[in-house]
Every structure is written in structure tokens, then in C-alpha cells.
Design an enzyme around this catalytic site. Structure first.
Site, mmCIF file in Angstrom:
data_model
loop_
_atom_site.group_PDB
_atom_site.id
_atom_site.type_symbol
_atom_site.label_atom_id
_atom_site.label_comp_id
_atom_site.label_asym_id
_atom_site.label_seq_id
_atom_site.Cartn_x
_atom_site.Cartn_y
_atom_site.Cartn_z
ATOM 1 N N GLU A 170 19.313 -14.280 -45.869
ATOM 2 C CA GLU A 170 20.642 -14.850 -46.118
ATOM 3 C C GLU A 170 21.640 -14.574 -44.995
ATOM 4 O O GLU A 170 22.648 -13.883 -45.205
ATOM 5 C CB GLU A 170 21.212 -14.326 -47.438
ATOM 6 C CG GLU A 170 20.364 -14.630 -48.640
ATOM 7 C CD GLU A 170 21.041 -14.248 -49.957
ATOM 8 O OE1 GLU A 170 22.212 -13.855 -49.922
ATOM 9 O OE2 GLU A 170 20.392 -14.346 -51.003
ATOM 10 N N GLU A 363 13.808 -15.258 -53.724
ATOM 11 C CA GLU A 363 14.570 -14.519 -54.742
ATOM 12 C C GLU A 363 15.038 -15.471 -55.817
ATOM 13 O O GLU A 363 15.557 -16.544 -55.512
ATOM 14 C CB GLU A 363 15.825 -13.853 -54.153
ATOM 15 C CG GLU A 363 15.563 -12.648 -53.317
ATOM 16 C CD GLU A 363 16.858 -12.044 -52.747
ATOM 17 O OE1 GLU A 363 17.922 -12.164 -53.370
ATOM 18 O OE2 GLU A 363 16.758 -11.488 -51.649
HETATM 19 C C1 GCO Z 1 21.395 -11.480 -52.326
HETATM 20 C C2 GCO Z 1 20.463 -10.456 -51.834
HETATM 21 C C3 GCO Z 1 19.979 -9.471 -52.857
HETATM 22 C C4 GCO Z 1 20.830 -9.304 -54.093
HETATM 23 C C5 GCO Z 1 20.479 -10.327 -55.121
HETATM 24 C C6 GCO Z 1 21.326 -10.273 -56.358
HETATM 25 O O1 GCO Z 1 21.001 -12.604 -52.531
HETATM 26 O O2 GCO Z 1 22.566 -11.188 -52.542
HETATM 27 O O3 GCO Z 1 19.432 -11.007 -51.143
HETATM 28 O O4 GCO Z 1 19.948 -8.323 -52.096
HETATM 29 O O5 GCO Z 1 20.723 -8.063 -54.645
HETATM 30 O O6 GCO Z 1 20.625 -11.577 -54.563
HETATM 31 O O7 GCO Z 1 22.665 -10.462 -56.031
#
Ligand code: GCO
Length: 484
Positions: A170, A363
Site C-alpha cells: 500500500e 488482505e
Molecule cells: C492496511 C495494512 C494492514 C492493516 C489492515 C487493517 O491495509 O492498513 O496493510 O497493516 O492492519 O489493513 O487495517
């Protein structure tokens, strides 16, 4: 007799995983030569993190590797996505490797291979060594080459056993929250540094891809983005929502797949000369093997009308729009809207935007206020429902032609949720922080069964009260659906 296939069976070879990130789980921040990262410094500033929490201990995974590997085995994960703490393996940010720090990742990777779980390694999940932050971090162009050197060093150590390399997690969040808004580490609030960070992150990605290929020859390498999926709150704003989705997605996707930044008239958002040097865009466009997608919830958009109504927020760089949460969708504990229709829409959009590029959902998950019952068990029916609905969205996207090769739940363990500290639990496994005892939640059992069957159970999850209706051809306006 032919065996009847359950309709919700996933393609064979579909990768079932779960994800974590170094600063969120490891702890052991001052151990065996690790130097501080920008997050260690940021959490020490008052008012940055809920309850003043820090990642100093987190899930203590640095000391509990065997227990965590056992969890990987018990859930039956086909792959585990983890990230490496750059300052653990290169305490000076550059230069010689810290072998003690490397040992942790060698044991992790070897342990996964022994279990038959593919190691999916993310090089950078936000914890830049503080020594490099002090030299400007990602606002400094040199950071791109420091990153490539770090990638090369890790490839030399672990390359033969890592199944998939992800360069960055990200990058948009790093640039926007780390350098523009400043509510994430390093806490900088400077639009010029934010746009510089955008470019240097992407340049670092491109250089790292080249370096990994130089060191390893063949390898599978990609990047994880969090492309926003914008949904119009009112049908007449659909064009505006689509424009915002496309612009924010293209800021990171177009350089990667098209070798150019989008033609957007948004000063301070899109990198231009003199930040962009001759040859940079070709470097950024280095061919990748997959695109990682993180999805949690969509952005709901409405045209701005003065005065703003309660709950409406300006949208950075789009003064004509506001975002707002619709009132009639279910939410997670963080207030994030549960809208699997938008997840399907995002996967379809990306597969159209980047044809031929396999997608991995790196994710997806949800926070709920989980707790251990009197007998110690943790029941999380909301998470089961969430996973079921979102996996059904993945399956539908695959059936409609999206090349989705795998899915990683965020997260294997409850962990340090950045500014929300330990107040939010995303894990399949419950962590009792005072004792560090791990307990598989009911959702871990559910996920284990899905993995074993390579299919969703028959029947259907309780449907969302409302979900965005998206046809295979593209997004449509939100529509009501019947609660079951
Ligand atoms: C994000 C990160 C993760 C977070 C998850 C929940 O997307 O912010 O990659 O480290 O913990 O997404 O917010």
C-alpha cells in the site's frame, strides 16, 4: 458415479493464506541488533496511538515463532504472507546484514517450507529504518536505491525458498498518511514530500523488481495496492464516483502497467518533473508477475453541497466531492462498511484495467470486539459471515473471468492496528496480550474447513442488509437486498 461438485468450489491450486506485518506482530524491537524503525519513533510521540499503545511487544512473534508456525499448520494455510523488518536485518538501513536478525526470517521461511506453506514475503510494510527516515525517508530519491539494495540482500539470503515477493504494501497509504496527513509514521505533513514519496516508492519498487530478477533469475514478484473503490451514494453522482476511483487507482496502477502517471489536473498529487527523471517511468514499469489487492471497504461519494451534512468529509484533491458512510449497511467495529458487492466490483474492475496480470487478494478481513468466553473459546460469527460473503464475491469474480489466484485473510493474529493500537482485533487467532496466549477463534475453524474443502460450505451466509449491486460489466448504484 460422478461426484457432484459443490458449486462454490475454487479452482485447483487456489492459494489460501493469511497475512501479517513485521511491526504489527514481532515485538523484540531492541533485540539482536535491530535498530528502531520510523514506527518505533512515531508511537513514542504523545497523541499518535490509541491508549498510547506501541509495537514494543505486540504479539511477541519474534520469540514465539514455533507457536505461530503451529497456527499456520492448524489452519492449514497454503501460504503465509509476512513482512520483513528492514531495520532488523539492516540496522544501518544500508550495508552489511545483521545475521542474528536474518536468522529469524530464515527460521520462519524454513519452517513454512517444512509445513508445505508457501512463504509470501513483503519487503516493505511501512517500517522504514529510522536512520533512513532521518535522511528524508521516501521524500529522498536515494531511498529508492536503498530499498533496491535491501531487496537484493534479502534475495541473496532467502531467494531460493520464497514463493512470492511483494515489494511494497500500500504505497498510497505511506505517501498520503505518512507524508501528507501525518497521522501515520513518519508523521510528516507536507504535500511536496507526499508527492515525492509517491514517486520514490514507485521508483524503489521498479528498482527492487530489477534487482530481484538479477539476483534470482526466475522469481515471482509483484506489489500490493489498495485501490479505492468509489460508490455513488446517489445515482446522479455515479460519474463523479467513477472518476475518483479511476483517478486514485491510476495514480499507482498506471505507472506500473502503463509507464505513465495519469493526466490529472491535481497539483501536489501527481508526480511531475523535476521529481520524475528521464528513464524513471521505464524502471517503474518493470514487468511484474502479479498484482496484490488489499480490500476492506469502499468509499461512498456524493457531490459536495454547502453546508456539509453531518458525517460528510472532504475528499483529498477532489474539492467537488465529499465522502460519507451510508446509514443502512452493516459495519465492523472500526465502522468500516461491509459491502461484498463492492469487493466483487473492485476485482472485476482491476481485471479489466490490468488484463493478463494475475490478482492475489493479499488482505481482506474485519475487526470485531472479540473476547474469550468463560471456557476460553472465542466465538466470532460476524467474522465468519464476513469471510463467507467476501469469499463468495471472490468466487463470483473468478466465475466471471477475473484471474484471482489466491486470498489472504487479514490477519492470522490479532495485532497492533497502527493508530488504533490493540483496540481492534482482526485475527483468526485471538491473542490475550497480557499472557500472549493464542486461541483459534471460531472463524479460524471455519477458514480451516474452507481450505480443506477448497470450497465454501453449501448453504449461504446471512446476506448483508444492503450491498452494492455490481454486474460483471461494471459498477452500478447501491441497491437494497433482502436480509435473510
Ligand atoms: C492496511 C495494512 C494492514 C492493516 C489492515 C487493517 O491495509 O492498513 O496493510 O497493516 O492492519 O489493513 O487495517
Amino acid at each position: 458415479m460422478p461426484v457432484e461438485r459443490p458449486s462454490a468450489e475454487f479452482p485447483s491450486g487456489f492459494v489460501w493464506g493469511a497475512a501479517t506485518a513485521s511491526y504489527q506482530i514481532e515485538g523484540g524491537v531492541a533485540e539482536d541488533g535491530r535498530s528502531p524503525s520510523c514506527w518505533d519513533v512515531f508511537v513514542g510521540q504523545p497523541g499518535t496511538i490509541c491508549h498510547g499503545d506501541t509495537g514494543e511487544v505486540a504479539c511477541d512473534s519474534y520469540h514465539r515463532l514455533d507457536e505461530d508456525l503451529e497456527l499456520v499448520a492448524r489452519v492449514g494455510l497454503g501460504s503465509y504472507r509476512f513482512s520483513v523488518s528492514w531495520s532488523r536485518v539492516l540496522p544501518d538501513g544500508v550495508g552489511g546484514l545483521n545475521q542474528k536478525g536474518m536468522d529469524y526470517y530464515r527460521r520462519l521461511v524454513d519452517g513454512l517450507v517444512a509445513l508445505g506453506a508457501q512463504p509470501s514475503l513483503t519487503l516493505f510494510h511501512w517500517d522504514l529504518p529510522q536512520v533512513l527516515q532521518e535522511r528524508g525517508g521516501w521524500a529522498n530519491r536515494d531511498c529508492a536505491s536503498w530499498f533496491a539494495d535491501y531487496a537484493g540482500a534479502l534475495a541473496g539470503e532467502l531467494g531460493d525458498r520464497v514463493t512470492r515477493w511483494t515489494t511494497l504494501n500500500e504505497p498510497a497509504v505511506v505517501a498520503e498518511r505518512g507524508y501528507r496527513r501525518g497521522d501515520h509514521a513518519p508523521g510528516v505533513q507536507d504535500p511536496e514530500k507526499a508527492v515525492a514519496a509517491t514517486h520514490h516508492l514507485l521508483l524503489g519498487h521498479g528498482l527492487a523488481v530489477e534487482r530481484l530478477r538479477q539476483v534470482l533469475g526466475t522469481c515471482s514478484v509483484g506489489i500490493t495496492l489498495d485501490p479505492p473503490y468509489a460508490v455513488a451514494l446517489d445515482p446522479e453522482d455515479e460519474a463523479l464516483a467513477n472518476k475518483i476511483s479511476a483517478a486514485l487507482t491510476d495514480l499507482y496502477l498506471l505507472p506500473l502497467i502503463g509507464g505513465a502517471y495519469p493526466e490529472l489536473d491535481r497539483p501536489g498529487l501527481v508526480p511531475r518533473e523535476p521529481l520524475v527523471h528521464a528513464g524513471d517511468m521505464a524502471t517503474i514499469q518493470a514487468p511484474i508477475d502479479f498484482l496484490g489487492v488489499n480490500y476492506y471497504d469502499p468509499v461512498y461519494i456524493r457531490r459536495r453541497r454547502e453546508p456539509l451534512s453531518w458525517g460528510e468529509q472532504p475528499v483529498d484533491a477532489f474539492p467537488e466531492a465529499v465522502s460519507a458512510k451510508p446509514g443502512d449497511y452493516p459495519r465492523t467495529a472500526l465502522g468500516w462498511v461491509i459491502d461484498p458487492g463492492s469487493f466483487y466490483g473492485l476485482l472485476m474492475t482491476l481485471s479489466r484495467r490490468a488484463p493478463g496480470l494475475p490478482l492475489y487478494v493479499t488482505e481482506n478481513g474485519c475487526a470485531f470486539h472479540d473476547y474469550a468466553g468463560p471456557s476460553g473459546d472465542v466465538r466470532d460469527p460476524e467474522r465468519i459471515e464476513y469471510l463467507w460473503q467476501h469469499l463468495a464475491a471472490v468466487k463470483r469474480a473468478i466465475d466471471d473471468g477475473a484471474d484471482v489466484r489466491g486470498y489472504f485473510v487479514w490477519s492470522l493474529l490479532d495485532n497492533f492496528e497502527w493508530t488504533d493500537g490493540y483496540s481492534q482485533r482482526f485475527g483468526l487467532v485471538y491473542v490475550d496480550y497480557p499472557t500472549q496466549r493464542r486461541t483459534m477463534k471460531a472463524s479460524a475453524q471455519f477458514y480451516a474447513e474452507v481450505i480443506a474443502a477448497n470450497a465454501l460450505p453449501s448453504g449461504a451466509p446471512r446476506r448483508a442488509v444492503r450491498t452494492t449491486t455490481v454486474g460483471a460489466a461494471g459498477p452500478g448504484p447501491p441497491a437494497h437486498s433482502q436480509a435473510q
